[in-house]
Write a protein that holds these residues in place. Sequence first.
Motif, PDB file in Angstrom:
ATOM      1  N   LEU A 164      -2.578  12.587   5.630  1.00 50.10           N
ATOM      2  CA  LEU A 164      -3.637  11.577   5.601  1.00 50.10           C
ATOM      3  C   LEU A 164      -5.035  12.184   5.613  1.00 50.10           C
ATOM      4  O   LEU A 164      -6.003  11.522   5.229  1.00 50.10           O
ATOM      5  N   GLY A 165      -5.162  13.404   6.078  1.00 52.01           N
ATOM      6  CA  GLY A 165      -6.488  14.023   6.145  1.00 52.01           C
ATOM      7  C   GLY A 165      -6.398  15.535   6.149  1.00 52.01           C
ATOM      8  O   GLY A 165      -5.310  16.116   6.213  1.00 52.01           O
ATOM      9  N   LYS A 166      -7.555  16.157   6.107  1.00 59.74           N
ATOM     10  CA  LYS A 166      -7.617  17.620   6.091  1.00 59.74           C
ATOM     11  C   LYS A 166      -7.493  18.204   7.493  1.00 59.74           C
ATOM     12  O   LYS A 166      -7.157  19.376   7.655  1.00 59.74           O
ATOM     13  N   THR A 167      -7.801  17.392   8.502  1.00 66.81           N
ATOM     14  CA  THR A 167      -7.668  17.829   9.893  1.00 66.81           C
ATOM     15  C   THR A 167      -6.818  16.813  10.643  1.00 66.81           C
ATOM     16  O   THR A 167      -6.652  15.660  10.202  1.00 66.81           O
ATOM     17  N   LEU A 168      -6.298  17.218  11.791  1.00 66.73           N
ATOM     18  CA  LEU A 168      -5.506  16.291  12.595  1.00 66.73           C
ATOM     19  C   LEU A 168      -6.349  15.100  13.041  1.00 66.73           C
ATOM     20  O   LEU A 168      -5.867  13.963  13.090  1.00 66.73           O
ATOM     21  N   GLU A 169      -7.596  15.354  13.362  1.00 64.77           N
ATOM     22  CA  GLU A 169      -8.480  14.274  13.793  1.00 64.77           C
ATOM     23  C   GLU A 169      -8.665  13.243  12.681  1.00 64.77           C
ATOM     24  O   GLU A 169      -8.690  12.030  12.929  1.00 64.77           O
TER      25      GLU A 169
END
Length: 257
Positions: A164-169
């Motif tokens: 869903l994204g480039k980072t876990l956040e």
Amino acid sequence: MPRQPREFKPDYCYHVTTRCNNREFLLYRRECREVFLYAIKMALEKFEFKLYAICIMSNHVHYLLEPGTPDELPKIMHWLNWYTAMCFNQMLKRTGHFWEKRYYSSGFPTSDSARVLNTLRYIHANPKSAKMQRGFFYDFSNYGTHERLTADGITQWHPAFLELGKTLEECAEKYRGFCQHYRSGAKPEKTRHWGSQLLNRIEMAGKQRQTNKKQLSPGQMKLPVTVDWCQVVKSAEIVEVAETFIAANAYPDSGSR
């Protein structure tokens, strides 16, 4: 009518649901749900599978899991239902069937990210849809690990979540927004063709009576040893598994143990 054989495929995830017999609220006691978490932990050590989502409600349980091999799913669910039925029947001082019928399972490719995310959200939304919670946080589901990026010792993130994204956040933020758009809908009523099926059911029931007399449901079996359940629910292992899971998934300000 005879049961239809289940079809299992490699690289598939399965949304599995088990319901208490007669849809009774047999899992309402907190200690039952804590023992259930411990049973899942034991199953993970005993069998090869990945657990992506879990939600233990008062009368049913949802899982999203991926077995290591296609034929592992029946073994996993048979053991879990057998073990938990015996535990809970003895804890609740009851007899007879604990789980209703067979478990329900719906499979789809683990690479189907849209289906995975929709299934995750559906499972995590159960307490909210049942008006048990205002939001998605719930002590006995793993939604918290997705929003707070915690580890609960039992479940893991599905690759679809991690994409869903480039980072876990960023993954957590996007999944939180995805869940906020969830709207539960009414389930359609089942159509029953009583006239065409009644005779077959009567005939099948007659044929199965003799077989059923020789077989015991999981809830009617006994554990191989006598168990003091007052001590079991307080055992260090069960407490540790439950506390780790709940701390990772409870609402941040709930003051969970």
